[in-house]
Scaffold this active site. Structure first.
Site, PDB file in Angstrom:
ATOM      1  N   TYR A 192     -16.318  -0.241 -29.070  1.00 40.07           N
ATOM      2  CA  TYR A 192     -17.089  -0.117 -30.310  1.00 40.07           C
ATOM      3  C   TYR A 192     -17.644   1.296 -30.471  1.00 40.07           C
ATOM      4  O   TYR A 192     -17.156   2.076 -31.273  1.00 40.07           O
ATOM      5  CB  TYR A 192     -18.239  -1.136 -30.308  1.00 40.07           C
ATOM      6  N   SER A 193     -18.690   1.628 -29.706  1.00 43.17           N
ATOM      7  CA  SER A 193     -19.392   2.902 -29.882  1.00 43.17           C
ATOM      8  C   SER A 193     -18.483   4.101 -29.628  1.00 43.17           C
ATOM      9  O   SER A 193     -17.573   4.049 -28.798  1.00 43.17           O
ATOM     10  CB  SER A 193     -20.592   2.982 -28.940  1.00 43.17           C
ATOM     11  N   SER A 234     -18.535  -0.832 -21.335  1.00 40.41           N
ATOM     12  CA  SER A 234     -19.012  -1.550 -20.146  1.00 40.41           C
ATOM     13  C   SER A 234     -17.849  -2.172 -19.376  1.00 40.41           C
ATOM     14  O   SER A 234     -17.066  -2.938 -19.934  1.00 40.41           O
ATOM     15  CB  SER A 234     -19.997  -2.651 -20.550  1.00 40.41           C
ATOM     16  N   GLU A 280     -23.074 -11.071 -29.080  1.00 35.38           N
ATOM     17  CA  GLU A 280     -23.507 -10.166 -28.012  1.00 35.38           C
ATOM     18  C   GLU A 280     -25.026 -10.123 -27.921  1.00 35.38           C
ATOM     19  O   GLU A 280     -25.602 -10.208 -26.829  1.00 35.38           O
ATOM     20  CB  GLU A 280     -22.963  -8.763 -28.269  1.00 35.38           C
TER      21      GLU A 280
END
Length: 400
Positions: free
Chosen positions: A136-137, A169, A251
């Site tokens: 995502y980021s 992560s 999440e």
């Protein structure tokens, strides 16, 4: 016999079944151990007993108890899942099926994936066989996630992906990645698509980032001319922002602690404080100020968990909503507060970084305390959650 009595008999019968099954399948030596599949700070290094326990739970489908049985889930009702959680807590058993596949991707795929994608990916998640990470980021797309620039170029039956993700992560241990990428540069949210990327694909490079806690659970992930088949697209082109936001709701609920039915089990802060601080003549924690603060925390924490469980029960089909932003904000803050109290309770013994003078649990506690500082940032910072709460729950609109 009334309907309620029938339900009670059925649950009692199920409870007896769960107890018998746990007695036959859960090794006593694993009581109190961690779930290695859900950890992000290291690879999965299972013992033979841990692997056997994961296999047993996976075959039963009880690692994801309310997921549909046709995809490898337990197919249980919420009442049955509650009974299962209670009996696992009583036996000191832990769920060996976890990770981002369970927390985020699985529930999202059940809602948005096609039948072929569900049959391909959900059973492996339910058995704890595949580890997923989140793409995502990006360096310039964190809080403003819709500004992401990783681009997937349409090549007919596949995409070619180029770009960079960060804060991935567990990326160095993951088998697969669910990612949001740009397929249209003329639109912001409308130009985003949701793709599934094999981490062993040519052109995928992962570089771990070391944290203040001494761990390296996060990574920079680079995509250079990575080929992704069209069948790995979830939903339609341009639907990625909608799907991606739904996944973020799952999440945030899980990061807050609201997704766990087992958080009330185990020793309380009060029990730990009595061990380290001692007790007075009435059997209470010797330090009255600490005693009062622990009591307040325990009440806040239990109230939060019960609220989270109620919110989930009220959500049709197990879905979540913008309320997940409230759960994430409150839950992660309480988690940090608990870690601070734990350090204070242990005094000098709670400051161990390494060496024979500290137990493994004490060293782990210090590192977990430092790692926990990130929880109010990742998964959507507290400031972003407050914006969501203000706009979508309280109806407070921006005024120029």
């Amino acid at each position: 016999m009334s309907v309620m009595e029938d339900v009670r008999v059925d649950l009692d019968t199920f409870r007896a079944e769960v107890r018998d099954w746990l007695a036959a399948n859960f090794p006593a030596s694993l009581k109190g151990k961690d779930n290695s599949m859900s950890a992000v700070e290291g690879p999965t290094n299972e013992t033979a007993e841990q692997a056997a326990w994961r296999k047993a739970m996976g075959e039963k489908g009880w690692g994801v108890p309310t997921w549909p049985a046709e995809y490898g889930g337990g197919g249980l009702s919420r009442a049955q899942a509650k009974v299962l959680a209670e009996e696992m807590g009583r036996a000191g058993a832990w769920n060996p099926i976890g990770g981002m596949g369970v927390m985020m991707f699985g529930p999202t795929l059940l809602e948005y994936g096609n039948e072929a994608q569900k049959k391909e990916h959900i059973p492996a998640i339910a058995r704890g066989e595949v580890r997923w990470c989140q793409g995502y980021s990006e360096p310039n797309a964190g809080s403003d996630l819709a500004n992401l620039q990783t681009f997937a170029e349409d090549k007919g039956d596949h995409y070619i992906v180029n770009g960079q993700k960060t804060w991935t992560s567990g990326g160095q241990w993951a088998h697969k990645c669910f990612a949001i990428v740009r397929t249209d540069k003329t639109q912001k949210q409308g130009g985003i698509t949701f793709l599934l990327i094999d981490m062993d694909s040519p052109g995928v490079e992962v570089k771990p980032i070391q944290m203040i806690s001494g761990m390296s659970p996060f990574c920079e992930t680079f995509f250079t001319n990575v080929k992704v088949p069209k069948e790995n697209r979830v939903g339609e082109e341009g639907q990625g922002w909608t799907i991606g936001k739904r996944l973020l709701q799952h999440e945030r609920t899980n990061l807050s602690g609201g997704g766990s039915a087992f958080r009330m089990s185990g020793p309380s802060l009060a029990d730990i404080a009595k061990k380290y601080v001692g007790i007075d003549a009435e059997g209470r924690i010797a330090n009255p100020d600490l005693r009062a603060r622990i009591a307040k925390f325990e009440m806040d924490w239990r109230a939060f968990l019960l609220t989270a469980m109620r919110v989930q029960a009220e959500s049709k089909g197990g879905g979540v909503s913008e309320v997940s932003s409230i759960l994430k904000t409150v839950g992660t803050k309480l988690g940090q507060e608990r870690a601070e109290l734990m350090i204070e309770i242990q005094g000098m013994e709670g400051l161990g970084w390494e060496g024979d003078g500290f137990t493994e649990a004490q060293i782990h506690g210090v590192r977990a305390w430092l790692f926990g500082k990130a929880t109010t940032i990742y998964g959507g910072s507290t400031e972003i959650q407050n914006n969501v709460i203000a706009k979508r729950i309280l109806g407070m609109l921006d005024h120029q």
